[in-house]
Scaffold this motif. Structure first.
Motif, mmCIF file in Angstrom:
data_model
loop_
_atom_site.group_PDB
_atom_site.id
_atom_site.type_symbol
_atom_site.label_atom_id
_atom_site.label_comp_id
_atom_site.label_asym_id
_atom_site.label_seq_id
_atom_site.Cartn_x
_atom_site.Cartn_y
_atom_site.Cartn_z
ATOM 1 N N TYR A 78 3.187 7.109 -6.388
ATOM 2 C CA TYR A 78 2.935 7.626 -5.036
ATOM 3 C C TYR A 78 4.184 8.669 -4.792
ATOM 4 C CZ TYR A 78 -0.007 3.735 -4.561
ATOM 5 O OH TYR A 78 -1.369 2.903 -4.482
ATOM 6 N N VAL A 79 5.347 8.477 -5.159
ATOM 7 C CA VAL A 79 6.382 9.376 -5.228
ATOM 8 C C VAL A 79 6.163 10.747 -5.861
ATOM 9 C CG1 VAL A 79 8.989 9.959 -5.640
ATOM 10 C CG2 VAL A 79 8.245 7.616 -4.743
ATOM 11 N N VAL A 80 5.637 10.498 -7.148
ATOM 12 C CA VAL A 80 5.286 11.751 -7.801
ATOM 13 C C VAL A 80 4.383 12.586 -7.094
ATOM 14 C CG1 VAL A 80 4.509 12.223 -10.075
ATOM 15 C CG2 VAL A 80 5.900 10.425 -9.953
ATOM 16 N N ASP A 87 3.641 12.773 -4.032
ATOM 17 C CA ASP A 87 3.857 13.224 -2.559
ATOM 18 C C ASP A 87 4.022 14.498 -2.505
ATOM 19 O OD1 ASP A 87 5.679 13.522 -0.096
ATOM 20 O OD2 ASP A 87 5.221 11.492 -0.059
ATOM 21 N N SER A 88 3.587 15.443 -1.486
ATOM 22 C CA SER A 88 3.293 16.678 -1.369
ATOM 23 C C SER A 88 4.954 17.247 -1.035
ATOM 24 C CB SER A 88 2.631 16.924 -0.106
ATOM 25 O OG SER A 88 2.917 16.481 0.852
ATOM 26 N N ARG A 89 5.795 16.394 -0.566
ATOM 27 C CA ARG A 89 7.095 16.834 -0.290
ATOM 28 C C ARG A 89 7.803 17.406 -1.556
ATOM 29 N NH1 ARG A 89 8.947 11.887 3.335
ATOM 30 N NH2 ARG A 89 7.615 10.946 1.798
ATOM 31 N N GLY A 90 7.375 17.007 -2.578
ATOM 32 C CA GLY A 90 7.823 17.351 -4.126
ATOM 33 C C GLY A 90 9.355 16.373 -4.388
ATOM 34 N N LEU A 91 9.304 16.594 -5.860
ATOM 35 C CA LEU A 91 10.329 15.637 -6.302
ATOM 36 C C LEU A 91 11.214 16.636 -7.288
ATOM 37 C CD1 LEU A 91 11.216 12.686 -6.741
ATOM 38 C CD2 LEU A 91 9.476 12.683 -8.563
ATOM 39 N N VAL A 103 1.007 -1.062 -0.028
ATOM 40 C CA VAL A 103 -0.018 -0.093 -0.208
ATOM 41 C C VAL A 103 0.860 1.145 -0.005
ATOM 42 C CG1 VAL A 103 -1.851 1.136 1.292
ATOM 43 C CG2 VAL A 103 -1.809 -1.287 1.147
ATOM 44 N N GLU A 104 0.644 2.219 -0.950
ATOM 45 C CA GLU A 104 1.453 3.468 -1.078
ATOM 46 C C GLU A 104 2.858 3.234 -1.322
ATOM 47 O OE1 GLU A 104 0.327 6.636 1.038
ATOM 48 O OE2 GLU A 104 -1.945 6.326 0.942
ATOM 49 N N PRO A 105 3.349 2.357 -1.979
ATOM 50 C CA PRO A 105 4.878 2.165 -2.303
ATOM 51 C C PRO A 105 5.639 3.359 -2.782
ATOM 52 C CG PRO A 105 3.839 1.082 -4.061
ATOM 53 C CD PRO A 105 2.736 1.806 -3.259
ATOM 54 N N LYS A 106 5.963 3.769 -1.708
ATOM 55 C CA LYS A 106 6.996 5.289 -2.232
ATOM 56 C C LYS A 106 8.444 5.107 -2.258
ATOM 57 C CE LYS A 106 3.697 8.188 0.136
ATOM 58 N NZ LYS A 106 3.439 9.430 0.828
ATOM 59 N N TYR A 107 8.801 4.596 -3.689
ATOM 60 C CA TYR A 107 9.858 3.865 -3.851
ATOM 61 C C TYR A 107 10.545 4.476 -5.310
ATOM 62 C CZ TYR A 107 8.480 0.132 -0.526
ATOM 63 O OH TYR A 107 7.997 -0.549 0.431
ATOM 64 N N TYR A 108 11.718 4.415 -5.348
ATOM 65 C CA TYR A 108 12.613 4.748 -6.755
ATOM 66 C C TYR A 108 13.518 3.659 -6.900
ATOM 67 C CZ TYR A 108 16.830 5.597 -4.797
ATOM 68 O OH TYR A 108 18.274 5.555 -4.015
#
Length: 196
Positions: A117-119, A121-125, A92-97
């Motif tokens: 999920y990374v894209v 994310d409110s923290r910004g990329l 669930v919500e895999p925030k990976y690269y």
């Protein structure tokens, strides 16, 4: 390369008169990803980790001409990663690269692969002033080059340094220098490096 120039005039009396010295800097015609189009002037932007990327203006939009390589969000938090071949289909919500096939040397050329999920994310990329483009922004870019097929040819790096043959009709006349970095499925397998 930085160049310096100074205008001068030699008077009939033999005296030489000099103007003010000016300088200008040219950008390289290649970057870490591929060969940029030498007919364009590229800008640059730096991300939160100090990676520098070439940028190009197409229509009214400024685009990065290289793929992201960051491993941290804009606030400095690390983006999580896993073993390159790990199955994340049930996560669930895999925030990976990942770098393609887990090879860091490939991320220097093609950038990293990120989950949606990374894209989101409110923290910004992306670097300051940039963001992951919306569907509408991609459509504007495509329309600037007369639709999907024409745009694809005009945005791809030419030749076969990174693209597999036939790389048909590639001209990179946009200066975008698109590279075929492939993708990763949830099952952990990587696909089509060199093809798309």
């Amino acid at each position: 390369t930085t160049y310096y120039a100074k205008a001068y005039a030699v008077l009939n009396s033999g005296i030489t008169v000099y103007g003010n010295e000016i300088s200008f800097t040219t950008l390289s015609s290649s970057n870490s990803s591929g060969v940029l189009n030498p007919n364009y002037i590229y800008g640059s932007v730096t991300d939160q980790e100090g990676n520098s990327y070439a940028t190009i203006i197409i229509g009214s939009q400024e685009w990065m001409a290289e793929n992201l390589k960051v491993t941290k969000y804009k606030n400095g938090d690390p983006i999580e990663t896993t073993e390159p071949m790990m199955d994340i289909s049930k996560t669930v919500e895999p925030k990976y690269y990942w770098s393609y096939n887990g090879k860091d040397s490939l991320s220097k050329i093609y950038g990293n692969l990120y989950t949606w999920y990374v894209v989101q994310d409110s923290r910004g990329l992306c670097p300051d002033g940039f963001h992951v483009p919306s569907d509408q922004e991609w459509l504007s870019l495509i329309n600037a080059f007369d639709g999907n097929i024409e745009a694809g040819a005009k945005m791809k790096e030419i030749d076969f340094a990174h693209w597999m043959k036939p790389n048909s009709n590639a001209t990179n006349e946009s200066g975008f220098t698109g590279l075929p970095g492939g993708y990763r499925e949830n099952d952990g397998k990587y696909y089509v490096l060199g093809f798309r």
